[in-house]
Design a protein around this motif. Structure first.
Motif, PDB file in Angstrom:
ATOM      1  N   LYS A 156       0.841  -1.191   0.000  1.00 55.00           N
ATOM      2  CA  LYS A 156       0.000   0.000   0.000  1.00 55.00           C
ATOM      3  C   LYS A 156       0.879   1.243   0.000  1.00 55.00           C
ATOM      4  CE  LYS A 156      -3.652   2.162   2.750  1.00 55.00           C
ATOM      5  NZ  LYS A 156      -4.461   2.023   3.976  1.00 55.00           N
ATOM      6  N   VAL A 157       0.507   2.230  -0.827  1.00 56.15           N
ATOM      7  CA  VAL A 157       1.194   3.517  -0.836  1.00 56.15           C
ATOM      8  C   VAL A 157       0.175   4.610  -0.552  1.00 56.15           C
ATOM      9  CG1 VAL A 157       2.973   2.736  -2.447  1.00 56.15           C
ATOM     10  CG2 VAL A 157       0.942   3.892  -3.319  1.00 56.15           C
ATOM     11  N   GLN A 158       0.695   5.754  -0.137  1.00 54.62           N
ATOM     12  CA  GLN A 158      -0.161   6.902   0.162  1.00 54.62           C
ATOM     13  C   GLN A 158       0.442   8.133  -0.504  1.00 54.62           C
ATOM     14  OE1 GLN A 158      -0.368   7.869   4.316  1.00 54.62           O
ATOM     15  NE2 GLN A 158      -1.996   9.350   4.023  1.00 54.62           N
ATOM     16  N   LEU A 159      -0.419   8.985  -1.044  1.00 51.56           N
ATOM     17  CA  LEU A 159       0.015  10.253  -1.618  1.00 51.56           C
ATOM     18  C   LEU A 159      -0.636  11.384  -0.832  1.00 51.56           C
ATOM     19  CD1 LEU A 159       0.154   8.114  -4.097  1.00 51.56           C
ATOM     20  CD2 LEU A 159       0.507  10.191  -5.404  1.00 51.56           C
ATOM     21  N   GLN A 160       0.197  12.289  -0.367  1.00 48.26           N
ATOM     22  CA  GLN A 160      -0.273  13.441   0.407  1.00 48.26           C
ATOM     23  C   GLN A 160      -0.048  14.710  -0.400  1.00 48.26           C
ATOM     24  OE1 GLN A 160      -1.837  13.711   3.526  1.00 48.26           O
ATOM     25  NE2 GLN A 160      -2.039  15.820   2.809  1.00 48.26           N
ATOM     26  N   ARG A 161      -1.093  15.475  -0.601  1.00 49.69           N
ATOM     27  CA  ARG A 161      -0.994  16.730  -1.345  1.00 49.69           C
ATOM     28  C   ARG A 161      -0.137  17.720  -0.569  1.00 49.69           C
ATOM     29  NH1 ARG A 161      -6.068  20.373  -3.418  1.00 49.69           N
ATOM     30  NH2 ARG A 161      -4.888  21.611  -4.927  1.00 49.69           N
ATOM     31  N   LYS A 162       0.818  18.376  -1.278  1.00 46.25           N
ATOM     32  CA  LYS A 162       1.765  19.280  -0.629  1.00 46.25           C
ATOM     33  C   LYS A 162       1.520  20.743  -0.963  1.00 46.25           C
ATOM     34  CE  LYS A 162       4.412  17.831   1.720  1.00 46.25           C
ATOM     35  NZ  LYS A 162       4.224  17.478   3.138  1.00 46.25           N
ATOM     36  N   ASN A 163       0.742  21.043  -2.002  1.00 48.77           N
ATOM     37  CA  ASN A 163       0.425  22.430  -2.335  1.00 48.77           C
ATOM     38  C   ASN A 163      -0.942  22.462  -2.999  1.00 48.77           C
ATOM     39  OD1 ASN A 163       0.774  21.666  -5.029  1.00 48.77           O
ATOM     40  ND2 ASN A 163       2.695  22.749  -5.298  1.00 48.77           N
ATOM     41  N   GLU A 164      -1.351  23.621  -3.459  1.00 54.63           N
ATOM     42  CA  GLU A 164      -2.670  23.735  -4.081  1.00 54.63           C
ATOM     43  C   GLU A 164      -2.639  23.362  -5.556  1.00 54.63           C
ATOM     44  OE1 GLU A 164      -4.800  27.282  -3.129  1.00 54.63           O
ATOM     45  OE2 GLU A 164      -4.180  27.185  -1.020  1.00 54.63           O
ATOM     46  N   GLU A 222       3.460  14.090  -2.117  1.00 52.90           N
ATOM     47  CA  GLU A 222       4.539  13.332  -1.504  1.00 52.90           C
ATOM     48  C   GLU A 222       4.018  11.914  -1.286  1.00 52.90           C
ATOM     49  OE1 GLU A 222       7.433  14.740   1.788  1.00 52.90           O
ATOM     50  OE2 GLU A 222       5.797  13.671   2.800  1.00 52.90           O
ATOM     51  N   ALA A 223       4.707  10.966  -1.877  1.00 54.95           N
ATOM     52  CA  ALA A 223       4.283   9.573  -1.790  1.00 54.95           C
ATOM     53  C   ALA A 223       5.097   8.849  -0.737  1.00 54.95           C
ATOM     54  CB  ALA A 223       4.458   8.885  -3.142  1.00 54.95           C
ATOM     55  N   SER A 224       4.443   7.953  -0.039  1.00 53.46           N
ATOM     56  CA  SER A 224       5.120   7.111   0.951  1.00 53.46           C
ATOM     57  C   SER A 224       4.550   5.699   0.842  1.00 53.46           C
ATOM     58  CB  SER A 224       4.934   7.667   2.364  1.00 53.46           C
ATOM     59  OG  SER A 224       3.565   7.736   2.692  1.00 53.46           O
ATOM     60  N   SER A 225       5.292   4.764   1.384  1.00 56.66           N
ATOM     61  CA  SER A 225       4.907   3.364   1.314  1.00 56.66           C
ATOM     62  C   SER A 225       4.962   2.760   2.703  1.00 56.66           C
ATOM     63  CB  SER A 225       5.877   2.612   0.392  1.00 56.66           C
ATOM     64  OG  SER A 225       5.698   1.222   0.503  1.00 56.66           O
ATOM     65  N   GLU A 226       4.143   1.749   2.906  1.00 51.23           N
ATOM     66  CA  GLU A 226       4.189   1.035   4.180  1.00 51.23           C
ATOM     67  C   GLU A 226       5.460   0.191   4.302  1.00 51.23           C
ATOM     68  OE1 GLU A 226       0.703  -1.449   4.248  1.00 51.23           O
ATOM     69  OE2 GLU A 226       1.428  -2.728   2.640  1.00 51.23           O
ATOM     70  N   LEU A 227       6.183   0.013   3.185  1.00 53.05           N
ATOM     71  CA  LEU A 227       7.381  -0.822   3.190  1.00 53.05           C
ATOM     72  C   LEU A 227       8.662  -0.076   3.528  1.00 53.05           C
ATOM     73  CD1 LEU A 227       6.684  -2.996   0.016  1.00 53.05           C
ATOM     74  CD2 LEU A 227       6.194  -3.545   2.403  1.00 53.05           C
TER      75      LEU A 227
END
Length: 138
Positions: free
Chosen positions: A2-10, A15-20
């Protein structure tokens, strides 16, 4: 996985991160959709994934063969079709190897690394992408 993408600006910087792993990857879009050059584009990530998947396996095989690797560089070039979606049609992987490496063994290792063990290759090839590779020895 599973990966997650967090919005960093408008705009479209994420910014993507992974559980691994704890590593963060910055991803951004083209200027035409508001990108600001703060990360790699998604299709660049596809080429990076193919190159890294292939070279990880190639390195492992060459080490098992007791080849003396001083350096390995990888260049991956993709050609995309003009129509939308602009998917890759052809991709070429260039491995540049430096060291005391038996060229015949390296050729066989690359064949297995790219076409047998690299899951990214298999996904792209299943979608009709023509993938080739070459080796250069220094």
């Amino acid at each position: 996985m599973k990966v997650q993408l967090q919005r960093k600006n408008e705009a479209v910087h994420f910014e993507a991160s992974s559980e691994l792993s704890a590593v963060k990857v910055n991803i951004d879009g083209s200027n035409s959709i508001g990108g600001e050059g703060k990360g790699v584009r998604p299709m660049e990530l596809v080429l990076m994934a193919l190159g890294s998947c292939s070279v990880f396996d190639l390195t492992t095989i060459l080490k098992k063969q007791r080849q003396e690797i001083d350096d390995i560089q990888v260049e991956v070039e993709g050609k995309r079709r003009e129509e939308i979606p602009n998917i890759f049609t052809d991709i070429h992987i260039s491995f540049i190897l430096t060291g005391n490496i038996d060229q015949e063994k390296a050729q066989k290792a690359a064949e297995v690394a790219v076409k047998k063990y690299c899951s990214v290759h298999d996904m792209l090839a299943a979608g009709g992408v023509e993938i080739t590779y070459s080796l250069t020895f220094r």
